[in-house]
Design a protein around this motif. Structure first.
Motif, PDB file in Angstrom:
ATOM      1  N   VAL A 677       5.361  -3.516 -11.357  1.00 43.37           N
ATOM      2  CA  VAL A 677       4.528  -2.318 -11.341  1.00 43.37           C
ATOM      3  C   VAL A 677       5.176  -1.278 -12.251  1.00 43.37           C
ATOM      4  CG1 VAL A 677       3.527  -0.480  -9.933  1.00 43.37           C
ATOM      5  CG2 VAL A 677       3.732  -2.799  -9.003  1.00 43.37           C
ATOM      6  N   VAL A 678       4.431  -0.795 -13.236  1.00 44.58           N
ATOM      7  CA  VAL A 678       4.999   0.163 -14.192  1.00 44.58           C
ATOM      8  C   VAL A 678       4.398   1.560 -14.049  1.00 44.58           C
ATOM      9  CG1 VAL A 678       5.591  -1.631 -15.857  1.00 44.58           C
ATOM     10  CG2 VAL A 678       3.365  -0.514 -16.014  1.00 44.58           C
ATOM     11  N   ALA A 679       3.292   1.695 -13.331  1.00 45.24           N
ATOM     12  CA  ALA A 679       2.702   3.017 -13.109  1.00 45.24           C
ATOM     13  C   ALA A 679       1.781   2.948 -11.907  1.00 45.24           C
ATOM     14  CB  ALA A 679       1.936   3.492 -14.339  1.00 45.24           C
ATOM     15  N   VAL A 680       1.737   4.031 -11.138  1.00 44.23           N
ATOM     16  CA  VAL A 680       0.879   4.102  -9.955  1.00 44.23           C
ATOM     17  C   VAL A 680       0.014   5.350 -10.059  1.00 44.23           C
ATOM     18  CG1 VAL A 680       0.792   4.283  -7.442  1.00 44.23           C
ATOM     19  CG2 VAL A 680       2.548   2.860  -8.528  1.00 44.23           C
ATOM     20  N   LEU A 681      -1.298   5.165  -9.953  1.00 43.42           N
ATOM     21  CA  LEU A 681      -2.254   6.263  -9.987  1.00 43.42           C
ATOM     22  C   LEU A 681      -2.990   6.303  -8.659  1.00 43.42           C
ATOM     23  CD1 LEU A 681      -3.683   5.338 -13.497  1.00 43.42           C
ATOM     24  CD2 LEU A 681      -1.774   6.869 -12.997  1.00 43.42           C
ATOM     25  N   ASP A 682      -3.905   7.247  -8.483  1.00 38.36           N
ATOM     26  CA  ASP A 682      -4.558   7.352  -7.188  1.00 38.36           C
ATOM     27  C   ASP A 682      -5.616   6.272  -6.978  1.00 38.36           C
ATOM     28  OD1 ASP A 682      -6.491   8.217  -8.899  1.00 38.36           O
ATOM     29  OD2 ASP A 682      -6.940  10.079  -7.838  1.00 38.36           O
ATOM     30  N   SER A 683      -6.152   5.701  -8.058  1.00 45.18           N
ATOM     31  CA  SER A 683      -7.209   4.709  -7.902  1.00 45.18           C
ATOM     32  C   SER A 683      -6.899   3.405  -8.628  1.00 45.18           C
ATOM     33  CB  SER A 683      -8.531   5.270  -8.441  1.00 45.18           C
ATOM     34  OG  SER A 683      -8.402   5.603  -9.815  1.00 45.18           O
ATOM     35  N   ASN A 714       5.472  10.797  -3.501  1.00 46.60           N
ATOM     36  CA  ASN A 714       6.326   9.632  -3.709  1.00 46.60           C
ATOM     37  C   ASN A 714       5.748   8.650  -4.719  1.00 46.60           C
ATOM     38  OD1 ASN A 714       8.401  10.293  -1.749  1.00 46.60           O
ATOM     39  ND2 ASN A 714       6.816   9.918  -0.201  1.00 46.60           N
ATOM     40  N   HIS A 715       4.569   8.980  -5.274  1.00 47.11           N
ATOM     41  CA  HIS A 715       3.928   8.152  -6.282  1.00 47.11           C
ATOM     42  C   HIS A 715       3.815   6.695  -5.826  1.00 47.11           C
ATOM     43  CE1 HIS A 715       4.088  11.485  -9.118  1.00 47.11           C
ATOM     44  NE2 HIS A 715       5.310  11.701  -8.673  1.00 47.11           N
ATOM     45  N   THR A 716       3.271   6.524  -4.641  1.00 43.48           N
ATOM     46  CA  THR A 716       3.060   5.183  -4.099  1.00 43.48           C
ATOM     47  C   THR A 716       1.636   5.041  -3.595  1.00 43.48           C
ATOM     48  OG1 THR A 716       3.807   5.860  -1.895  1.00 43.48           O
ATOM     49  CG2 THR A 716       5.478   4.944  -3.373  1.00 43.48           C
ATOM     50  N   LEU A 717       1.185   3.813  -3.540  1.00 45.93           N
ATOM     51  CA  LEU A 717      -0.106   3.477  -2.954  1.00 45.93           C
ATOM     52  C   LEU A 717       0.133   2.654  -1.696  1.00 45.93           C
ATOM     53  CD1 LEU A 717      -2.275   2.474  -6.051  1.00 45.93           C
ATOM     54  CD2 LEU A 717      -2.891   4.227  -4.377  1.00 45.93           C
ATOM     55  N   ILE A 718      -0.544   2.993  -0.624  1.00 55.67           N
ATOM     56  CA  ILE A 718      -0.497   2.185   0.589  1.00 55.67           C
ATOM     57  C   ILE A 718      -1.856   1.512   0.712  1.00 55.67           C
ATOM     58  CG2 ILE A 718      -0.210   2.156   3.091  1.00 55.67           C
ATOM     59  CD1 ILE A 718       1.161   5.077   1.156  1.00 55.67           C
ATOM     60  N   LEU A 719      -1.885   0.208   0.549  1.00 57.70           N
ATOM     61  CA  LEU A 719      -3.130  -0.552   0.553  1.00 57.70           C
ATOM     62  C   LEU A 719      -3.289  -1.284   1.873  1.00 57.70           C
ATOM     63  CD1 LEU A 719      -2.904  -2.177  -3.003  1.00 57.70           C
ATOM     64  CD2 LEU A 719      -3.746   0.098  -2.379  1.00 57.70           C
ATOM     65  N   THR A 720      -4.460  -1.153   2.463  1.00 58.21           N
ATOM     66  CA  THR A 720      -4.791  -1.915   3.664  1.00 58.21           C
ATOM     67  C   THR A 720      -5.852  -2.938   3.275  1.00 58.21           C
ATOM     68  OG1 THR A 720      -4.375   0.025   5.040  1.00 58.21           O
ATOM     69  CG2 THR A 720      -5.586  -1.809   6.047  1.00 58.21           C
ATOM     70  N   TRP A 721      -5.458  -4.201   3.262  1.00 58.15           N
ATOM     71  CA  TRP A 721      -6.349  -5.271   2.806  1.00 58.15           C
ATOM     72  C   TRP A 721      -7.300  -5.709   3.906  1.00 58.15           C
ATOM     73  CZ3 TRP A 721      -6.457  -7.571  -2.072  1.00 58.15           C
ATOM     74  CH2 TRP A 721      -5.466  -7.137  -2.966  1.00 58.15           C
ATOM     75  N   GLN A 722      -8.440  -6.195   3.505  1.00 59.50           N
ATOM     76  CA  GLN A 722      -9.354  -6.832   4.453  1.00 59.50           C
ATOM     77  C   GLN A 722      -8.737  -8.161   4.863  1.00 59.50           C
ATOM     78  OE1 GLN A 722     -13.445  -7.052   3.082  1.00 59.50           O
ATOM     79  NE2 GLN A 722     -13.102  -5.342   1.683  1.00 59.50           N
ATOM     80  N   THR A 723      -8.434  -8.289   6.133  1.00 61.94           N
ATOM     81  CA  THR A 723      -7.718  -9.485   6.587  1.00 61.94           C
ATOM     82  C   THR A 723      -8.570 -10.736   6.515  1.00 61.94           C
ATOM     83  OG1 THR A 723      -8.352  -8.915   8.849  1.00 61.94           O
ATOM     84  CG2 THR A 723      -6.165  -8.213   8.085  1.00 61.94           C
ATOM     85  N   ASP A 724      -9.897 -10.578   6.463  1.00 61.37           N
ATOM     86  CA  ASP A 724     -10.743 -11.770   6.408  1.00 61.37           C
ATOM     87  C   ASP A 724     -11.062 -12.171   4.965  1.00 61.37           C
ATOM     88  OD1 ASP A 724     -12.192  -9.542   5.873  1.00 61.37           O
ATOM     89  OD2 ASP A 724     -13.997 -10.189   6.956  1.00 61.37           O
ATOM     90  N   ALA A 725     -10.568 -11.369   3.989  1.00 64.03           N
ATOM     91  CA  ALA A 725     -10.814 -11.712   2.595  1.00 64.03           C
ATOM     92  C   ALA A 725      -9.753 -12.706   2.134  1.00 64.03           C
ATOM     93  CB  ALA A 725     -10.766 -10.460   1.723  1.00 64.03           C
ATOM     94  N   ILE A 726     -10.161 -13.653   1.324  1.00 62.54           N
ATOM     95  CA  ILE A 726      -9.222 -14.677   0.861  1.00 62.54           C
ATOM     96  C   ILE A 726      -8.443 -14.182  -0.342  1.00 62.54           C
ATOM     97  CG2 ILE A 726      -9.011 -17.012  -0.035  1.00 62.54           C
ATOM     98  CD1 ILE A 726     -11.499 -17.722   1.518  1.00 62.54           C
ATOM     99  N   GLU A 727      -9.166 -13.793  -1.356  1.00 61.00           N
ATOM    100  CA  GLU A 727      -8.492 -13.312  -2.562  1.00 61.00           C
ATOM    101  C   GLU A 727      -9.470 -12.492  -3.369  1.00 61.00           C
ATOM    102  OE1 GLU A 727      -6.251 -15.025  -6.544  1.00 61.00           O
ATOM    103  OE2 GLU A 727      -6.900 -16.373  -4.961  1.00 61.00           O
ATOM    104  N   MET A 728      -8.943 -11.505  -4.042  1.00 59.23           N
ATOM    105  CA  MET A 728      -9.769 -10.642  -4.875  1.00 59.23           C
ATOM    106  C   MET A 728     -10.021 -11.317  -6.212  1.00 59.23           C
ATOM    107  SD  MET A 728      -8.888  -8.913  -7.761  1.00 59.23           S
ATOM    108  CE  MET A 728      -9.680  -7.711  -8.781  1.00 59.23           C
ATOM    109  N   ASN A 729     -11.222 -11.142  -6.724  1.00 63.89           N
ATOM    110  CA  ASN A 729     -11.543 -11.567  -8.078  1.00 63.89           C
ATOM    111  C   ASN A 729     -12.244 -10.429  -8.776  1.00 63.89           C
ATOM    112  OD1 ASN A 729     -10.911 -14.543  -8.401  1.00 63.89           O
ATOM    113  ND2 ASN A 729     -12.054 -14.547  -6.483  1.00 63.89           N
TER     114      ASN A 729
END
Length: 847
Positions: A677-683, A714-729
């Motif tokens: 990870v080289v940069a973190v933005l809000d979106s 702190n320039h971080t993102l906290i992501l909450t994934w959908q637990t029923d999703a297999i993988e993003m495409n």
């Protein structure tokens, strides 16, 4: 639709009075409504908003710009941006859960949140303007793309309803034109008269939707939104390696045709021998122990070196360059052809030469054991590389050996030269001693260069192994070693010495090369970004930046920051001394007051001109035959062709990398890689895949997330994934960016030689490489992997953090800079050019 262009006779006096400004246009790749003109007379770029203000100018054109009120232009831009943002909100997110995904931003009272820190349009520009004239088209206006009967923005018509038996089928009206959709999104759609349509296209245009064509823009009236053009050639199917390779040449106006008979007619008859008169006019160095160091199977050997130990720490060191200008007479058909081509182009599978092979590989090549004409620079220097005297002149040499880089590296590391290496007229032991002496001096030269404020930012360099069909079967990272740096230092030294000589003799006509300082606004953004991560860097000069990088102890942190430091850097350019203030001659990365290209005349036309200027200076010719305006035109042509060759080279690497990844996924399944990870933005957040030199921005709205929280302090993102999703495409993937050197290493660039080496090794394997003027090499220093200086040398921020990017049991993942994450690579072969996609991976599938 557009304002009329001002006549050139009116433009020129207005340029002189600074009522108008002249510069090169570049169009934003992400948003072609935004363009910028870089002008030598202004400290900042001129922002051009929208197609109307751009006034039919294309990428790279030299334009005349009239300044406009910044507040007025900015208000129009912001209004349009808000309108576009409202439209985007209405578009559905395919990965959002049924309840709208939550986005939360934890504010920082002392900072403003920026969604896209590197996008130029985020900050108000210093200057705004409108193009009032096109002074010089950068290239012939060619483009590649796919064709369609539908005009831009037109929705395809719905399928026709089946007619009843008693109803007559009305004939479909014949369209008057069709359209080519350009591969390069910075170019406009082009309307083409239907009479130029390929056979069968009108009856069933859908069968042509996956075919690639080359078109030429013929005219662009002020009354039309889009230009008119004509088809030039059908290349083949979208995604086909051969067709895409032809397309990248056409897009960059690379001439890969055979040399015309008129140019070939200028070549000397063979067998050729050095004319007797040359022995009376040149310094005879045939009995000096001169040798070349190149890739093992390189064919065009355009530089060689020698060293003589004179005792008491004194040395004579010589650099000998192929005397190409002897064979290319000014204004001859061969000279015209070389000037037109400008440079050799190095692709993954082949080299497109600037000169015929008789010159490249035979008469000019400094092959061992044969007499060759050279242009030499010989220094008297001490063991620390301090130059006490410099001699320039035309010479006759006989190289005693063709050494590979690995041969020299073996000697540097304490091993003897290979017994299979043939040495003519000298012993292997003598050559080994010379290599060690040159290496010792080169280390002092390199240290002095960086002590004096040079900047180095080495980047990822890829090359490929190809099978019998020319398809990539393996991909490698190129590694530069001490032997490469040895040659690099002496080539740099020669270029600097020659620059001083020709500039002192022809202060108004010398052809030099400058590297402008980084774009100030982008540099400030980078420095702020680094400070937010805990590193205070000094960007006041190239040397200060280098020193800042050197203070960083963590190699991973250093490499990450170097990736971010690429964006402010500019490409080096050729220029004529008489048309630029002397304060702007400086080469930023090398931190020298003047620099030129002398060491690669076989593959760069600029070097041929510099050879002619050096010869005229040595002969004390009072006035160089070409005036400053003509030299400026040559400089512009060389810049255009060099940029085109660099772009084609990078596109070739991207094409073969896409083909390689596609083949690997077909053979072995999904390809997962580790990314930093080289940069973190809000979106979104940006990652870098060092294995392949890929940089990519991953957008949160394309991920299967329940919630995302941006912790601004702190320039971080906290992501909450959908637990029923297999993988993003990615449903709308963006093209990844290959981070390579910006180009221009000249002969000192061993990568170009590496390409030549691999290409000539055998017909089944070949190499891809990129060169840069942004490495310590011959020109600039740009991409990733080098040094910078920390105003807080003791402020060490560990790459380990209390937050962990690995997923927790409740589907939470923390994204922060320097973190390592898993990504998946795949390729869309239905795009032109084939697109390498980088997908964020739902970490639950890795648990």
């Amino acid at each position: 639709m557009f304002p009329k262009f001002m006549p050139h006779r009116e433009v020129l006096p207005l340029l002189e009075s600074k009522a108008l400004y002249k510069g090169s246009l570049r169009i934003n790749r992400r948003n072609r409504q935004d363009a910028y003109v870089t002008c030598d007379d202004l400290e900042y770029d001129i922002y051009i908003h929208g197609a109307i203000n751009r006034n039919r100018a294309l990428e790279g054109d030299i334009v005349a710009v009239q300044l406009k009120d910044v507040e007025e232009v900015w208000a129009v831009k912001k209004a349009k941006d808000e309108k576009d943002a409202d439209k985007k909100k209405d578009q559905p997110n395919p990965f959002a859960p049924k309840d709208e995904r939550e986005i939360e931003i934890i504010p920082n009272e002392n900072e403003s949140c920026t969604n896209d820190e590197d996008d130029e349009e985020r900050k108000k520009p210093k200057y705004c303007g409108i193009v009032v004239a096109i002074l010089d088209r950068s290239q012939e206006p060619m483009l590649t793309g796919t064709i369609s009967l539908n005009r831009p923005g037109q929705v395809e018509s719905a399928p026709k309803k089946k007619k009843k038996d008693d109803e007559e089928e009305r004939p479909r009206p014949k369209p008057s034109m069709f359209w080519i959709k350009p591969t390069d999104k910075r170019l406009p759609f082009v309307a083409i008269g239907i009479r130029h349509a390929p056979k069968g296209f009108i009856d069933d245009d859908s069968t042509f939707s996956k075919k690639l064509f080359v078109a030429r823009i013929t005219q662009w009236p002020i009354t039309e939104k889009h230009p008119f053009g004509e088809l030039v050639q059908e290349l083949g199917n979208v995604g086909d390696l051969a067709a895409e390779a032809k397309a990248l040449l056409a897009e960059n106006c690379i001439n890969d045709q055979d040399f015309p008979n008129a140019a070939l007619g200028c070549l000397p008859a063979t067998p050729w021998h050095i004319p007797a008169v040359e022995f009376t006019k040149r310094r005879d160095l045939r009995f000096h122990r001169i040798f070349s160091i190149d890739p093992e199977t390189a064919k065009d050997l355009d530089d060689a070196v020698h060293v003589i130990d004179k005792g008491d720490g004194q040395y004579e060191v010589g650099v000998h360059i192929a005397d190409v200008s002897f064979f290319i007479k000014s204004r001859s058909a061969l000279d015209t052809e070389a000037r037109s081509r400008g440079t050799s182009t190095y692709l993954v599978d082949r080299v497109i030469p600037m000169l015929p092979s008789l010159l490249c590989e035979q008469l000019c090549s400094l092959n061992p054991g044969v007499e060759r004409l050279a242009f030499s620079v010989i220094w008297q220097m001490d063991e620390f590389g301090n130059i006490q005297d410099t001699w320039f002149g035309r010479t006759i040499i006989r190289s005693c050996g063709k050494l590979a880089y690995q041969h020299a590296q073996d000697v540097i590391e304490g091993r003897p030269l290979s017994s299979s290496l043939r040495i003519h007229g000298h012993t292997a032991e003598e050559v080994e001693k010379d290599i060690l002496n040159l290496f010792s001096i080169s280390k002092h030269l390199r240290k002095a260069r960086f002590d004096n404020g040079a900047l180095s930012m080495n980047s990822v360099k890829l090359y490929f192994d190809l099978d019998d069909e020319g398809k990539p079967i393996d991909c490698h990272l190129y590694e530069q070693k001490d032997a490469n740096r040895l040659i690099e230092e002496f080539m740099l030294c020669a270029n600097i010495s020659v620059a001083k000589k020709i500039a002192s003799k022809y202060p108004d006509e010398a052809l030099l090369r400058r590297h402008a300082p980084p774009i100030e606004r982008r540099l400030e953004e980078f420095l702020m970004q680094a400070e937010n991560l805990g590193y205070v860097l000094d960007g006041s000069s190239a040397g200060a930046l280098q020193a800042s990088f050197n203070e960083i102890e963590s190699q991973e942190v250093k490499e990450t920051l170097l990736i971010l430091a690429i964006k402010p850097m500019q490409r080096a350019k050729y220029f004529c001394t008489g048309l630029l203030d002397i304060s702007k001659y400086v080469h930023y990365a090398l931190n020298v007051p003047m620099y030129t290209h002398f060491t690669s005349p076989i593959r760069r036309y600029a070097d041929v001109i510099v050879h002619r200027q050096l010869e005229a200076a040595l002969n004390d010719v009072e006035k160089f035959p070409l005036d400053s305006k003509e030299i400026a035109r040559i400089a512009q042509q060389c810049n255009i062709k060099k940029d085109g060759a660099k772009n084609a080279q990078d596109a070739s690497i991207q094409l073969y990398l896409a083909e390689y990844i596609h083949r690997q996924t077909q053979l072995h399944g999904p390809m997962y890689c580790e990314a930093t990870v080289v940069a973190v933005l809000d979106s979104a957040y940006e990652i870098f895949v060092p294995e392949y030199g890929i940089e990519k921005r991953l957008h949160l709205d394309r991920m299967a997330l329940k919630k995302s929280t941006y912790d601004l302090p702190n320039h971080t993102l906290i992501l909450t994934w959908q637990t029923d999703a297999i993988e993003m495409n990615d449903t709308q993937p963006e093209k990844s960016v290959l981070r390579f050197d910006d180009d221009d290493c000249g002969d000192e660039d061993d990568l170009v030689k590496a390409v030549e080496s691999k290409l000539s090794m055998d017909e089944d394997k070949t190499t891809s490489e990129t060169t840069s003027e942004m490495t310590t090499e011959s020109d600039t220093a740009l991409p990733q992997g080098g040094p910078v200086d920390s105003a807080k040398p003791n402020d060490k921020r560990s790459t380990d953090s209390t937050a962990d990017s690995s997923p927790s049991s409740d589907g939470i993942q923390v994204i922060k800079v320097f973190e390592k994450i898993k990504v998946r690579l795949d390729v869309d072969m239905n795009k032109t050019p084939p697109m390498v996609n980088v997908h964020s991976v739902n970490p639950h599938i890795l648990m």
